[in-house]
Motif scaffolding. Structure first.
Motif, PDB file in Angstrom:
ATOM      1  N   LYS A 249       0.834  -1.202   0.000  1.00 19.62           N
ATOM      2  CA  LYS A 249       0.000   0.000   0.000  1.00 19.62           C
ATOM      3  C   LYS A 249       0.868   1.251   0.000  1.00 19.62           C
ATOM      4  N   LEU A 250       2.048   1.149   0.607  1.00 19.28           N
ATOM      5  CA  LEU A 250       2.984   2.277   0.627  1.00 19.28           C
ATOM      6  C   LEU A 250       3.835   2.322  -0.631  1.00 19.28           C
ATOM      7  N   GLU A 251       4.233   1.154  -1.115  1.00 21.94           N
ATOM      8  CA  GLU A 251       5.075   1.066  -2.312  1.00 21.94           C
ATOM      9  C   GLU A 251       4.707  -0.200  -3.082  1.00 21.94           C
ATOM     10  N   PRO A 252       3.861  -0.058  -4.095  1.00 22.18           N
ATOM     11  CA  PRO A 252       3.384  -1.224  -4.851  1.00 22.18           C
ATOM     12  C   PRO A 252       4.494  -2.040  -5.523  1.00 22.18           C
ATOM     13  N   LYS A 253       5.660  -1.450  -5.743  1.00 18.40           N
ATOM     14  CA  LYS A 253       6.746  -2.168  -6.421  1.00 18.40           C
ATOM     15  C   LYS A 253       7.494  -3.128  -5.494  1.00 18.40           C
ATOM     16  N   LEU A 254       7.228  -3.068  -4.203  1.00 20.46           N
ATOM     17  CA  LEU A 254       7.900  -3.971  -3.270  1.00 20.46           C
ATOM     18  C   LEU A 254       7.181  -5.316  -3.236  1.00 20.46           C
ATOM     19  N   ASN A 255       7.949  -6.371  -3.380  1.00 19.22           N
ATOM     20  CA  ASN A 255       7.409  -7.729  -3.304  1.00 19.22           C
ATOM     21  C   ASN A 255       8.057  -8.464  -2.144  1.00 19.22           C
ATOM     22  N   LEU A 256       7.234  -9.055  -1.295  1.00 21.96           N
ATOM     23  CA  LEU A 256       7.747  -9.825  -0.176  1.00 21.96           C
ATOM     24  C   LEU A 256       8.405 -11.092  -0.703  1.00 21.96           C
ATOM     25  N   ILE A 257       9.666 -11.295  -0.332  1.00 27.20           N
ATOM     26  CA  ILE A 257      10.403 -12.493  -0.724  1.00 27.20           C
ATOM     27  C   ILE A 257      10.367 -13.523   0.396  1.00 27.20           C
ATOM     28  N   LYS A 258      10.593 -13.063   1.627  1.00 26.14           N
ATOM     29  CA  LYS A 258      10.675 -13.999   2.754  1.00 26.14           C
ATOM     30  C   LYS A 258      10.378 -13.281   4.057  1.00 26.14           C
ATOM     31  N   GLU A 259       9.665 -13.965   4.922  1.00 27.07           N
ATOM     32  CA  GLU A 259       9.440 -13.512   6.295  1.00 27.07           C
ATOM     33  C   GLU A 259      10.194 -14.489   7.188  1.00 27.07           C
ATOM     34  N   PHE A 260      11.255 -14.017   7.821  1.00 24.33           N
ATOM     35  CA  PHE A 260      12.091 -14.881   8.647  1.00 24.33           C
ATOM     36  C   PHE A 260      11.517 -15.012  10.048  1.00 24.33           C
ATOM     37  N   ARG A 261      11.391 -16.233  10.502  1.00 22.83           N
ATOM     38  CA  ARG A 261      11.006 -16.492  11.889  1.00 22.83           C
ATOM     39  C   ARG A 261      12.251 -16.338  12.749  1.00 22.83           C
ATOM     40  N   THR A 262      12.047 -16.061  14.013  1.00 21.55           N
ATOM     41  CA  THR A 262      13.166 -15.859  14.939  1.00 21.55           C
ATOM     42  C   THR A 262      14.132 -17.035  14.899  1.00 21.55           C
ATOM     43  N   SER A 263      13.603 -18.242  14.873  1.00 22.00           N
ATOM     44  CA  SER A 263      14.462 -19.427  14.902  1.00 22.00           C
ATOM     45  C   SER A 263      15.270 -19.615  13.622  1.00 22.00           C
ATOM     46  N   GLU A 264      14.964 -18.859  12.567  1.00 15.87           N
ATOM     47  CA  GLU A 264      15.710 -18.945  11.308  1.00 15.87           C
ATOM     48  C   GLU A 264      16.875 -17.955  11.243  1.00 15.87           C
ATOM     49  N   LEU A 265      16.941 -17.046  12.191  1.00 15.81           N
ATOM     50  CA  LEU A 265      17.981 -16.018  12.158  1.00 15.81           C
ATOM     51  C   LEU A 265      19.326 -16.605  12.580  1.00 15.81           C
ATOM     52  N   VAL A 266      20.397 -16.105  11.995  1.00  9.02           N
ATOM     53  CA  VAL A 266      21.746 -16.604  12.260  1.00  9.02           C
ATOM     54  C   VAL A 266      22.086 -16.529  13.744  1.00  9.02           C
ATOM     55  N   ALA A 267      21.747 -15.444  14.386  1.00 13.25           N
ATOM     56  CA  ALA A 267      22.116 -15.248  15.796  1.00 13.25           C
ATOM     57  C   ALA A 267      21.283 -16.094  16.752  1.00 13.25           C
ATOM     58  N   TYR A 268      20.237 -16.748  16.275  1.00 12.96           N
ATOM     59  CA  TYR A 268      19.370 -17.544  17.147  1.00 12.96           C
ATOM     60  C   TYR A 268      20.161 -18.591  17.919  1.00 12.96           C
ATOM     61  N   SER A 269      21.103 -19.223  17.277  1.00 11.35           N
ATOM     62  CA  SER A 269      21.874 -20.285  17.937  1.00 11.35           C
ATOM     63  C   SER A 269      22.703 -19.760  19.106  1.00 11.35           C
ATOM     64  N   ARG A 270      22.963 -18.460  19.120  1.00  9.29           N
ATOM     65  CA  ARG A 270      23.755 -17.871  20.209  1.00  9.29           C
ATOM     66  C   ARG A 270      22.909 -17.364  21.368  1.00  9.29           C
ATOM     67  N   LEU A 271      21.596 -17.432  21.230  1.00  8.16           N
ATOM     68  CA  LEU A 271      20.721 -16.988  22.312  1.00  8.16           C
ATOM     69  C   LEU A 271      20.766 -17.995  23.453  1.00  8.16           C
TER      70      LEU A 271
END
Length: 86
Positions: free
Chosen positions: A36-58
């Motif tokens: 709605k703010l920028e029609p040219k933007l396309n969502l590629i991926k929504e990362f869950r917390t457990s998918e983030l690189v730093a998750y393993s260090r939590l």
């Protein structure tokens, strides 16, 4: 473009960020709403917390909290990292 986004519930309820007195003014419920703010933007991926690189260090306690939060839709999408492409 990559950024993190809070959902509206989190944006409303998280105050005094890091003791700075800052607060969030808005949250993003559906990642597709950004179109709605920028029609040219396309969502590629929504990362869950457990998918983030730093998750393993939590700490293990945070792993447990994330597992519990993942069972509740509002909490699961409380904070996420979104990847868009123009």
């Amino acid at each position: 473009m990559v950024f993190d986004a809070l959902n509206p519930f989190a944006a409303k309820n998280i105050t005094n960020i890091g003791g700075t007195g800052a607060s969030y003014k808005w949250g993003l419920g559906d990642p597709q709403d950004i179109k709605k703010l920028e029609p040219k933007l396309n969502l590629i991926k929504e990362f869950r917390t457990s998918e983030l690189v730093a998750y393993s260090r939590l700490p293990l306690a945070m792993h447990a909290i994330v597992r519990v939060m993942d069972t509740i839709p509002t909490l699961r999408r409380m904070n996420r990292v979104l990847l868009y492409r123009f």
